[in-house]
Design an enzyme around this catalytic site. Sequence first.
Site, short mmCIF file in Angstrom:
data_model
loop_
_atom_site.label_atom_id
_atom_site.label_comp_id
_atom_site.label_asym_id
_atom_site.label_seq_id
_atom_site.Cartn_x
_atom_site.Cartn_y
_atom_site.Cartn_z
N LYS A 161 0.72 -1.06 -0.09
CA LYS A 161 0.29 0.01 0.07
C LYS A 161 0.95 1.43 0.25
O LYS A 161 1.92 1.08 0.98
CB LYS A 161 -1.05 -0.17 1.26
CG LYS A 161 -1.80 1.36 1.53
CD LYS A 161 -2.56 1.09 2.69
CE LYS A 161 -3.49 2.29 2.99
NZ LYS A 161 -4.16 2.13 4.09
N SER A 185 -9.03 2.78 4.01
CA SER A 185 -8.09 3.51 2.88
C SER A 185 -7.30 2.55 2.00
O SER A 185 -6.59 2.73 1.27
CB SER A 185 -7.24 4.47 3.51
OG SER A 185 -6.35 3.89 4.66
N SER A 199 -9.19 1.27 8.17
CA SER A 199 -8.56 1.19 6.76
C SER A 199 -8.39 -0.31 6.27
O SER A 199 -8.04 -0.39 5.24
CB SER A 199 -7.59 2.09 6.77
OG SER A 199 -7.94 3.37 6.82
#
Length: 388
Positions: A75, A153, A177
């Site tokens: 990520k 996220s 997230s």
Amino acid sequence: MTDPFVALDAVAQAELVRRGDATPLQLVDAAIARIERVNPKLNAVITPLFEKARATARDPKLPDGPFRGVPFLLKDLIGYSADDPYHMGMRVLRERGFVAPHDTYLVAKLRQAGFIIIGKTNTPELGTIPSTEPLAYGPTHNPWDPTRSPGGSSGGSAAAVAAGLVAAAHANDGGGSIRVPASACGLVGLKPSRGRSSFGPDLGDGVGGLAVEGSVSRTVRDTAAILDVIAGAMPGDPYTAPPPARPYREEVGAAPGRLRIGVMTHAPAGAIMVHADCVTAAEDTAKLLASLGHHVEVSHPAALDDAETFQHFSIMFATSTSRILEAVGDVLGTTLGQNDVEPLNWALAEMGRACSALQYLRTVDWLFSYTRRVAAWGADGFDLLLTP
């Protein structure tokens, strides 16, 4: 051509390499082919690192760890890799071509375990919203229904894993997230305890302890085995979670004994209406657990219904956002302005800059007290809290 690896989890892929039934390069090439074929529809992988990955796969010095040769995606937030683009969903970092100066401890541990990083995944700017659609890179689409969001996220990582581009991917979680995109994409999403893994060498913790590092995967055993890899204190960490009694991988399938389980089907402090289907799912799970011999009762920590939580949560995120923008400006040699940041994050930063030191410390104290009030429920004999 049939892909013999797409349905395998990371543990199974590593076992193929260990037995000599596949090479790291074969796994990497197959993952790259899937990304090239599927990603244009998803926009999950924003930074391909394909040639770097192939070179790593060919390297005879590839570490002989538990995931040797398994392709992995990072990520593009918090955990970063040396000399690779690192943008946190920010246009200003993308336009400046910013690259990470070194590996974080987390990424170093992933490499030592044998994972091969093949790219970076999309994230909302600074990870502050539960959907993945930064202005810098555009929206990521849910592979189950491309008209919908994969959540956020860690939405890029979740979409990539759910679509089978890789078996597992890096993720992190401050306010949902990991858990939100895992739910939206049908994955295993564990938010580990704070201090379970390190934010070093550049950070002590994330968002005052709210944020943690982890992963998303398709199997419980992958999530457990990855946690074994990334867990553990590193020099200079301000605090660490107690070490487990045995590796998490060994807990998969182990008999848990008779558990005392609380059930809570409303949202904390009634903040939202919970969909009836989700309530039914939780109630059905409660009945299943009771049929398996566990003690199940309607109960939850009373502190979860304290509406003041939202105020202090907002203060922690606002002050953290203002500090992040200041730090980005420092590394770029400038002061960021309103046009350099998406509107929500600029508003959060303004809120954070208006927060006094005393107000911030009051929030820190309140959250420590809140944590103890929540934990007291578990200390009173409960093992799990089941919610929608």
